[in-house]
Design a protein around this motif. Structure first.
Motif, short mmCIF file in Angstrom:
data_model
loop_
_atom_site.label_atom_id
_atom_site.label_comp_id
_atom_site.label_asym_id
_atom_site.label_seq_id
_atom_site.Cartn_x
_atom_site.Cartn_y
_atom_site.Cartn_z
N LYS A 1 2.74 5.84 8.79
CA LYS A 1 1.27 5.28 8.26
C LYS A 1 1.47 3.55 8.08
O LYS A 1 0.32 3.26 8.35
CB LYS A 1 1.41 6.37 7.61
N GLU B 1 -0.89 0.80 8.83
CA GLU B 1 -1.39 0.12 7.78
C GLU B 1 -1.22 -1.29 8.25
O GLU B 1 -2.34 -2.52 8.39
CB GLU B 1 -1.18 0.71 6.67
N GLN C 1 0.70 -1.18 0.29
CA GLN C 1 -0.38 0.21 0.59
C GLN C 1 0.99 0.85 -0.12
O GLN C 1 0.34 1.75 -0.76
CB GLN C 1 -0.79 -0.19 1.34
N SER C 2 2.26 1.22 0.81
CA SER C 2 2.99 2.49 1.20
C SER C 2 3.72 2.59 -0.63
O SER C 2 3.83 3.43 -1.13
CB SER C 2 3.96 1.85 1.76
N LYS D 1 2.12 1.82 -2.89
CA LYS D 1 0.57 2.28 -3.57
C LYS D 1 0.89 3.70 -4.98
O LYS D 1 0.83 4.24 -4.91
CB LYS D 1 -0.51 1.92 -3.80
N ASN D 2 0.57 4.11 -3.07
CA ASN D 2 0.55 5.63 -2.78
C ASN D 2 2.14 6.62 -4.08
O ASN D 2 1.81 8.03 -3.89
CB ASN D 2 1.07 5.88 -1.13
N THR D 3 3.27 5.95 -3.61
CA THR D 3 3.89 6.33 -4.66
C THR D 3 3.74 6.71 -5.67
O THR D 3 4.34 7.66 -6.68
CB THR D 3 5.20 5.96 -4.49
N GLU E 1 9.30 1.51 3.78
CA GLU E 1 8.07 2.75 3.07
C GLU E 1 9.21 2.20 1.95
O GLU E 1 9.91 2.07 1.80
CB GLU E 1 8.46 3.54 4.63
N GLU F 1 4.13 1.12 -8.70
CA GLU F 1 3.57 0.43 -7.42
C GLU F 1 4.49 -1.34 -8.75
O GLU F 1 4.96 -2.18 -8.10
CB GLU F 1 2.60 -0.29 -7.39
#
Length: 684
Positions: free
Chosen positions: A586, A590, A125-126, A128-130, A210, A133
């Protein structure tokens, strides 16, 4: 002193690297030399020459170890206060595109499946946030030997695949044979799938990285084509027991100057710690075929501490290896108790002792030999300290039991006065303590500067009193760890090997029974030493008290520090608090959310029982057997017993009560598993 051959490193002046190493090791040598000269003049003049020689050798080795730590920390402090980056490596812009493919590898061995996959989902998920991915795939590489954990891994992997963010692949495979442990696990991946990837990020079962950190690591590898390894210093998080909280606080406050100090003189010849690092697959495959050491364990056989060796082999191959303190967002967990810490240390100790053989290998870079020497000394220092204390105490005892002879048999006009520089000895002791403790306060300065915006949460007084409390607890626990490590070294040289066990990550605490078993000898030694020194060597009683108290109280100390409630009490009163506890990252939040989701999906049935009742899991497991490789051999008796117990379970509902080998034999029998699933279905 020209330790480094740096023609392969980018934008790095070899003279600059040489000067850094001359400063660190030169100051170490000079301070050790001056202290040794003072020590030699402080030894009683009437001591036997062999005693003087032994005490001098032990002093050089122990003080030199302290001096290296001290000066490395000093330069690390200067670098951090100056906010200078490690020279010689190109830094890519934050928005640099990822033109490569990276595999994230999670090797596991009988670990908690829900914890492992929860961490991986949080990392996914981390990423994906960048928005980067698609440049990553995740692999869980299982070496699990527990049959029930094996099936659980498959089940949780299936559930995790349903929850993983779109664009990231999550693969799983289990090896049938655990050849060469973790290093063999990684090698197996490289052999089968390494050609598809440019880089691999190697994790441990408790690792968290991260997304931005992983992206930055890949960017660095892309713009530094001669780099083989980049190590991101991991920070301890998620500790609850008092012992874990102290380790966590120490890592946060003191860890940065230690890693910065190492990076200062290692530069592009750094080490690799086995996890939370990125490796160029091409370099690993070309250089890191680990040898099997000649002879029997513990010195022979498979290499346990493979990470140091892999870094040395990659460096020998002409690739750079970097430790970059600038890389944040790299996390791991601490052992929850002193005994768990010692158990892990035992395995590391054997691995480092094996490096005595590798140390003399041909073609290694000089700094790689320094790494091996430091690793060996990190454990040999304990028996050396112990020998130094024992011999010193014996000298004092001898002088108490057998007083000096002032008038020799040959008649002399004046008595012969033995000279003993008591003030000099006290000065050297104080200097040693200063060199061990002062860097902790330098770490505190950096910690307070970097967290000045969070002072209301942490507080200057809270941080200061935590350092003082940590120093007190370190003084008390140091002799206990000295005895543990000394025993480890003695056991290894006696030919006793260690098995490969799963690390305990639960906060269950140390029971009195376990503490008594582990620390009984420490307690007895502390009591006897205290009594003997009080009556026969009273002059050193107060100097030895920090050591003897720690040993005498080893049982309550071990139990007290293992308790979560004690850790919570200290936290409530402002001790050992780090910013990441009040402002939780974060990715950790998560991971906890994913953990709860996966725990709710844990099957009630385990192992073979689950496969007989769950059609999907049955089909999945049978399909995955093709990936696992050939099944191991089982005896005819084991297979027959397993089939009988399975039939009784399906027909009469009896508990299977399978042994490990019996359950494994069933798990490797797809025909029988398929039939059992059909029978269960027909029976309703």
């Amino acid at each position: 002193m020209a330790f480094s051959d740096t023609e392969n490193l980018i934008n790095l002046n070899p003279e600059r690297v040489r000067h850094r190493r001359i400063k660190v090791f030169g100051l170490m040598f000079v301070s050790t030399l001056l202290a040794t000269l003072k020590w030699v003049s402080s030894i009683p003049t009437d001591s036997f020459w062999l005693t003087k020689f032994l005490m001098t050798c032990l002093f050089i080795l122990t003080f030199g170890w302290i001096a290296l730590f001290f000066w490395s920390s000093i330069f690390g402090f200067i670098e951090l206060m100056s906010r200078r980056k490690v020279p010689g490596i190109n830094w890519a812009p934050k928005d640099a595109p990822l033109t490569t493919k990276t595999a994230i590898l999670m090797p596991v061995y009988n670990e908690s499946s829900t914890n492992v996959f929860a961490n991986l989902l949080a990392m996914a998920q981390s990423l994906k946030n960048t928005g980067r991915e698609k440049a990553f795939d995740i692999f869980v590489l299982s070496d699990t030997t527990n049959p029930k954990v094996w099936v659980e891994e498959e089940k949780i992997w299936l559930e995790a695949k349903k929850q993983i963010p779109e664009g990231i692949n999550l693969y799983y495979r289990r090896r049938a044979k655990n050849t060469a442990r973790k290093s063999g696990n990684i090698e197996d991946f490289c052999t089968k799938w390494g050609a598809y990837y440019d880089f691999m990020i190697v994790l441990d079962a408790d690792s968290l990285l991260e997304g931005e950190t992983m992206v930055k690591m890949v960017q660095l590898m892309q713009v530094n084509p001669k780099t083989g390894i980049i190590q991101a210093p991991p920070m301890c998080l998620n500790g609850h027991s008092l012992f874990a909280r102290m380790q966590q606080f120490a890592g946060k406050v003191y860890g940065p100057i230690v890693s910065a100090g190492l990076a200062y003189w290692q530069v592009g010849d750094s080490n690799y710690w086995g996890h939370n690092a990125i490796i160029r697959v091409k370099a690993f495959m070309a250089c890191c075929g680990l040898p099997v050491l000649k002879g029997k364990a513990p010195f022979g056989g498979m290499i346990l501490s493979h990470d140091f060796v892999e870094a040395a082999l990659i460096r020998r191959g002409g690739w750079a290896a970097w430790l970059l303190p600038e890389l944040k967002g790299s996390y791991e967990e601490c052992p929850p108790t002193m005994i768990d810490f010692a158990i892990r240390d035992r395995r590391w100790c054997q691995g480092n002792m094996q490096h005595l053989k590798i140390l003399v290998s041909k073609g290694l870079h000089p700094v790689s030999r320094v790494h091996f020497t430091i690793g060996v000394m990190s454990y040999l220092s304990s028996p050396l300290w112990l020998a130094f204390l024992v011999i010193g105490t014996m000298i004092v005892l001898g002088r108490g039991i057998f007083p000096p002879v002032y008038f020799e048999e040959v008649r002399t006009l004046f008595p012969v006065w033995p000279i003993f520089d008591k003030l000099g000895t006290i000065t050297l002791f104080a200097l040693s303590m200063f060199m061990l403790i002062f860097p902790k306060f330098l770490g505190l300065i950096v910690f307070l500067r970097d967290n000045k915006n969070k002072r209301k949460i942490i507080g200057l007084w809270s941080a200061f009193k935590s350092v003082i409390a940590e120093i007190v607890m370190s003084v008390l626990t140091a002799p206990i760890m000295m005895m543990f490590q000394s025993k480890f070294v003695f056991d290894i040289f006696a030919g006793n090997s260690v098995s490969w066990n799963t690390q305990n990550r639960d906060d269950t605490g140390t029971s009195f029974k376990e503490a008594l078993a582990r620390h009984f000898s420490h307690t007895v030694l502390g009591i006897i030493s205290t009594i003997v020194i009080w009556f026969y060597a009273h002059s050193i009683f107060w100097w030895m008290l920090p050591i003897t108290i720690g040993l005498m109280l080893s049982i309550p100390i071990s139990m007290f520090t293992s308790r979560v409630k004690n850790g919570e009490w200290f936290k409530k009163h402002g001790f050992f608090i780090i910013p990441e506890e009040t402002n939780v990252p974060k990715i950790l939040r998560e991971a906890k959310i994913y953990l709860k989701k996966l725990q709710n999906l844990e099957p009630k049935q385990k192992g073979v029982a689950l496969l007989t009742e769950d059609n999907v899991m049955n089909a999945l497991h049978i399909a995955m057997l093709q990936v696992n490789g050939p099944a191991p051999d089982f005896s005819k008796e084991v297979m027959q017993n397993a089939e009988i117990k399975l039939e009784n379970y399906l027909t009469y509902g009896k508990e299977m009560d399978l042994s490990k080998d019996e359950e494994l034999s069933l798990l490797y029998n797809p025909k029988l598993l398929s039939q059992a699933n059909v029978m269960r279905y027909l029976k309703g």
